[in-house]
Design an enzyme around this catalytic site. Structure first.
Site, PDB file in Angstrom:
ATOM      1  N   SER A 111       0.845  -1.197   0.000  1.00  0.00           N
ATOM      2  CA  SER A 111       0.000   0.000   0.000  1.00  0.00           C
ATOM      3  C   SER A 111       0.874   1.238   0.000  1.00  0.00           C
ATOM      4  CB  SER A 111      -0.846  -0.030   1.273  1.00  0.00           C
ATOM      5  OG  SER A 111      -1.448   1.220   1.487  1.00  0.00           O
ATOM      6  N   TYR A 138      -1.438  -0.761  10.937  1.00  0.00           N
ATOM      7  CA  TYR A 138      -1.766  -1.338   9.624  1.00  0.00           C
ATOM      8  C   TYR A 138      -0.604  -1.105   8.652  1.00  0.00           C
ATOM      9  CZ  TYR A 138      -3.556  -1.454   4.849  1.00  0.00           C
ATOM     10  OH  TYR A 138      -3.696  -1.697   3.509  1.00  0.00           O
ATOM     11  N   LYS A 190       2.222  -3.753   6.750  1.00  0.00           N
ATOM     12  CA  LYS A 190       2.571  -3.835   5.324  1.00  0.00           C
ATOM     13  C   LYS A 190       4.075  -3.669   5.120  1.00  0.00           C
ATOM     14  CE  LYS A 190      -1.495  -4.492   3.537  1.00  0.00           C
ATOM     15  NZ  LYS A 190      -1.827  -5.785   2.963  1.00  0.00           N
TER      16      LYS A 190
HETATM   17  P1  NAD Z   1     -11.097  -6.625   1.706  1.00  0.00           P
HETATM   18  O1  NAD Z   1     -11.231  -6.599   3.178  1.00  0.00           O
HETATM   19  O2  NAD Z   1     -12.315  -6.343   0.892  1.00  0.00           O
HETATM   20  O3  NAD Z   1     -10.509  -8.034   1.239  1.00  0.00           O
HETATM   21  C1  NAD Z   1      -9.638  -8.798   2.037  1.00  0.00           C
HETATM   22  C2  NAD Z   1     -10.137 -10.232   2.027  1.00  0.00           C
HETATM   23  O4  NAD Z   1      -9.247 -11.037   2.800  1.00  0.00           O
HETATM   24  C3  NAD Z   1     -11.533 -10.386   2.637  1.00  0.00           C
HETATM   25  O5  NAD Z   1     -12.327 -11.169   1.779  1.00  0.00           O
HETATM   26  C4  NAD Z   1     -11.275 -11.114   3.963  1.00  0.00           C
HETATM   27  O6  NAD Z   1     -12.367 -11.943   4.321  1.00  0.00           O
HETATM   28  C5  NAD Z   1     -10.012 -11.907   3.630  1.00  0.00           C
HETATM   29  N1  NAD Z   1      -9.143 -12.239   4.776  1.00  0.00           N
HETATM   30  C6  NAD Z   1      -8.622 -11.398   5.699  1.00  0.00           C
HETATM   31  N2  NAD Z   1      -7.838 -12.089   6.556  1.00  0.00           N
HETATM   32  C7  NAD Z   1      -7.861 -13.384   6.146  1.00  0.00           C
HETATM   33  C8  NAD Z   1      -7.234 -14.570   6.601  1.00  0.00           C
HETATM   34  N3  NAD Z   1      -6.426 -14.579   7.676  1.00  0.00           N
HETATM   35  N4  NAD Z   1      -7.469 -15.733   5.942  1.00  0.00           N
HETATM   36  C9  NAD Z   1      -8.292 -15.747   4.843  1.00  0.00           C
HETATM   37  N5  NAD Z   1      -8.902 -14.649   4.371  1.00  0.00           N
HETATM   38  C10 NAD Z   1      -8.687 -13.484   5.010  1.00  0.00           C
HETATM   39  O7  NAD Z   1      -9.912  -5.630   1.309  1.00  0.00           O
HETATM   40  P2  NAD Z   1      -9.463  -5.078  -0.113  1.00  0.00           P
HETATM   41  O8  NAD Z   1      -9.806  -3.647  -0.166  1.00  0.00           O
HETATM   42  O9  NAD Z   1      -9.907  -5.998  -1.168  1.00  0.00           O
HETATM   43  O10 NAD Z   1      -7.884  -5.169   0.071  1.00  0.00           O
HETATM   44  C11 NAD Z   1      -7.133  -6.294  -0.351  1.00  0.00           C
HETATM   45  C12 NAD Z   1      -5.690  -6.104   0.077  1.00  0.00           C
HETATM   46  O11 NAD Z   1      -5.205  -4.889  -0.483  1.00  0.00           O
HETATM   47  C13 NAD Z   1      -5.485  -5.984   1.580  1.00  0.00           C
HETATM   48  O12 NAD Z   1      -4.303  -6.681   1.922  1.00  0.00           O
HETATM   49  C14 NAD Z   1      -5.331  -4.517   1.804  1.00  0.00           C
HETATM   50  O13 NAD Z   1      -4.546  -4.229   2.939  1.00  0.00           O
HETATM   51  C15 NAD Z   1      -4.638  -4.077   0.530  1.00  0.00           C
HETATM   52  N6  NAD Z   1      -4.867  -2.667   0.200  1.00  0.00           N
HETATM   53  C16 NAD Z   1      -6.136  -2.187   0.095  1.00  0.00           C
HETATM   54  C17 NAD Z   1      -6.344  -0.834  -0.178  1.00  0.00           C
HETATM   55  C18 NAD Z   1      -7.740  -0.267  -0.248  1.00  0.00           C
HETATM   56  O14 NAD Z   1      -7.878   0.950  -0.135  1.00  0.00           O
HETATM   57  N7  NAD Z   1      -8.787  -1.064  -0.459  1.00  0.00           N
HETATM   58  C19 NAD Z   1      -5.251   0.028  -0.383  1.00  0.00           C
HETATM   59  C20 NAD Z   1      -3.965  -0.503  -0.317  1.00  0.00           C
HETATM   60  C21 NAD Z   1      -3.793  -1.856  -0.014  1.00  0.00           C
HETATM   61  N1  UFG Z   2     -11.910  12.194   3.585  1.00  0.00           N
HETATM   62  C1  UFG Z   2     -12.883  13.100   3.960  1.00  0.00           C
HETATM   63  N2  UFG Z   2     -14.014  12.639   4.561  1.00  0.00           N
HETATM   64  C2  UFG Z   2     -14.219  11.307   4.805  1.00  0.00           C
HETATM   65  C3  UFG Z   2     -13.210  10.393   4.424  1.00  0.00           C
HETATM   66  C4  UFG Z   2     -12.062  10.870   3.817  1.00  0.00           C
HETATM   67  O1  UFG Z   2     -12.731  14.311   3.762  1.00  0.00           O
HETATM   68  O2  UFG Z   2     -15.260  10.941   5.366  1.00  0.00           O
HETATM   69  C5  UFG Z   2     -10.703  12.697   2.895  1.00  0.00           C
HETATM   70  C6  UFG Z   2      -9.405  12.395   3.618  1.00  0.00           C
HETATM   71  O3  UFG Z   2      -9.123  13.413   4.553  1.00  0.00           O
HETATM   72  C7  UFG Z   2      -8.415  12.326   2.453  1.00  0.00           C
HETATM   73  C8  UFG Z   2      -9.249  11.763   1.310  1.00  0.00           C
HETATM   74  O4  UFG Z   2     -10.609  12.015   1.656  1.00  0.00           O
HETATM   75  O5  UFG Z   2      -7.999  13.626   2.096  1.00  0.00           O
HETATM   76  C9  UFG Z   2      -9.069  10.260   1.103  1.00  0.00           C
HETATM   77  O6  UFG Z   2      -9.296   9.597   2.329  1.00  0.00           O
HETATM   78  P1  UFG Z   2      -9.469   8.011   2.409  1.00  0.00           P
HETATM   79  O7  UFG Z   2      -9.736   7.664   3.844  1.00  0.00           O
HETATM   80  O8  UFG Z   2     -10.431   7.546   1.392  1.00  0.00           O
HETATM   81  O9  UFG Z   2      -8.047   7.472   1.939  1.00  0.00           O
HETATM   82  P2  UFG Z   2      -6.586   7.702   2.537  1.00  0.00           P
HETATM   83  O10 UFG Z   2      -5.747   8.252   1.439  1.00  0.00           O
HETATM   84  O11 UFG Z   2      -6.624   8.461   3.804  1.00  0.00           O
HETATM   85  O12 UFG Z   2      -6.134   6.235   2.908  1.00  0.00           O
HETATM   86  C10 UFG Z   2      -6.386   5.120   2.055  1.00  0.00           C
HETATM   87  C11 UFG Z   2      -6.502   3.866   2.920  1.00  0.00           C
HETATM   88  C12 UFG Z   2      -5.172   3.568   3.540  1.00  0.00           C
HETATM   89  C13 UFG Z   2      -4.142   3.440   2.465  1.00  0.00           C
HETATM   90  C14 UFG Z   2      -4.089   4.705   1.628  1.00  0.00           C
HETATM   91  C15 UFG Z   2      -3.136   4.534   0.496  1.00  0.00           C
HETATM   92  O13 UFG Z   2      -7.467   4.039   3.926  1.00  0.00           O
HETATM   93  O14 UFG Z   2      -5.235   2.360   4.222  1.00  0.00           O
HETATM   94  O15 UFG Z   2      -5.389   4.995   1.111  1.00  0.00           O
HETATM   95  O16 UFG Z   2      -3.447   3.384  -0.243  1.00  0.00           O
HETATM   96  F1  UFG Z   2      -2.965   3.252   3.026  1.00  0.00           F
END
Ligand code: NAD
Ligand code: UFG
Length: 338
Positions: free
Chosen positions: A124, A148, A152
């Protein structure tokens, strides 16, 4: 290729399964459904018209995972499984370290035994912490600022150590920026539990009437309109980035663990996203500017040159597409998968 997809029922995983199937791969999903629903995978089958194996298992279950490797014989793994909520990770750090680190330790051990050494890991942009400058290049300093993010970064470090000791491993550490949007069918999308923390699902739920107003965290940042700027990336582009990363690993002539940003390279402010969503949904998004959220950076967007060079991948979809598809999903599924 048979590809084990941990966390394949989740938001990014379900979209990736569709793109894998489209490209002729077979996803083998392992998910314990702690943050997702089997319905998402039922819809992946419906959309793709193809069946694929699904195992309800916690990736930390070493014996269970061994059996799946013996039975399914995957050639590569995409490791999405993990917990991802920043605030929750501050309140429950051990749960986050246990789930995210132990799942990766067990997975790598079982892959090693099975002779499967191609891994795409969900990292991430959070590993960059508060950026000194944007766009963020992969060589920028790494300093996660919450449990978190540290989970990572620790996993990235563990995987870099693994490759030092075992140079035959081929690993892509994909650093996602802000994944948003949904499949263009409106059948699968993001379905967060409880009140969303992230901007796009929050806006979607205001538009559909589940939440009354959006709070914009900070209107006094050093950005063009004073609100925070992020690199929003369509989840289908992100899914395609994983397929390209698998192809790249399969063709690699030498091992390594390579960090690659996946973003669009474009920054958009909160106010721009609100306006784009209003245009896509033809609904007003009532909002108030409130104080900044602790830990938020003013601006965060990717330098995407490495992804283009190594993977031949570039995001194709803009914020109008992201908002249109997020709205289609939200309006057709106002309560998510339930
Ligand atoms: P998500 O929560 O929708 O998907 C994660 C999946 O993993 C879920 O289906 C959950 O049930 C499963 N899971 C969690 N722990 C498990 C375990 N121990 N065994 C088996 N299954 C398990 O999240 P997402 O948004 O699809 O994110 C996927 C990956 O990408 C994550 O590792 C997250 O940290 C990373 N990521 C997400 C974002 C984002 O903004 N969505 C940004 C950067 C990185
Ligand atoms: N924001 C608002 N109101 C809200 C939610 C968010 O104004 O209710 C603003 C935040 O202040 C920020 C922007 O919208 O300026 C984006 O916020 P998000 O929470 O959607 O995303 P972030 O960039 O803060 O963080 C996300 C994930 C993190 C990840 C990061 C980079 O939550 O876990 O993107 O991938 F690490």
């Amino acid at each position: 290729m048979r590809v084990l997809v941990t966390g394949g029922a989740g938001y990014i995983g379900s979209h990736t399964c569709i793109e894998l199937l489209k490209d002729g791969h077979v996803p083998v999903v392992v998910d314990n459904f702690c943050n997702s629903k089997p319905e998402a995978l039922r819809r992946v089958r419906e959309l793709s018209g193809q069946d694929f194996p699904v195992h309800d298992l916690d990736v930390r279950d070493r014996e269970g995972l061994r059996k799946i490797f013996l039975q399914e014989k995957p050639e590569a793994v995409i490791h999405f499984a993990g917990l991802k909520a920043v605030g929750e990770s501050v309140a429950q750090p051990w749960r986050y370290y246990d789930n995210n680190l132990v799942s990766t330790l067990v997975l790598v051990e079982v892959m090693q035994e099975a002779g499967c050494r191609q891994l795409v890991f969900s990292s991430s942009a959070t590993v960059y912490g508060m950026p000194d400058q944007v766009p963020l290049h992969e060589s920028a300093p790494l300093r996660a600022i919450n449990p978190y993010g540290r989970s990572k970064l620790m996993i990235e470090d563990m995987l870099r150590d693994l490759v030092q000791a075992e140079p035959s491993w081929r690993i892509a550490l994909l650093r996602y920026f802000n994944p948003v949007g949904a499949h263009e069918s409106g059948r699968i999308g993001e379905d967060p539990n409880g009140i969303p923390n992230n901007l796009m699902p929050f806006i979607s739920q205001v538009a559909v009437g589940r939440l009354p107003r959006l709070r914009i965290f900070g209107g006094d940042y050093d950005t063009p309109d004073g609100t925070g700027v992020r690199d929003y990336l369509h989840v289908v582009d992100l899914a395609l980035g994983h397929v390209r990363a698998l192809d790249w690993l399969a063709q690699a002539t030498q091992g390594g663990a390579t960090a690659i940003n996946l973003g669009t390279g474009q920054g958009h402010s909160v106010l721009e996203m609100v306006a784009a969503f209003e245009a896509a949904s033809a609904r007003a998004i009532p909002c108030d500017i409130v104080p900044r959220r602790p830990g938020d950076a003013a601006s965060c967007y990717a330098d995407t040159a490495l992804a283009e060079k190594l993977l031949g991948w570039k995001a194709q979809r803009g914020i109008a597409d992201m908002c249109r598809d997020a709205w289609r999903w939200q309006s057709q599924n106002p309560q998510g998968y339930v």
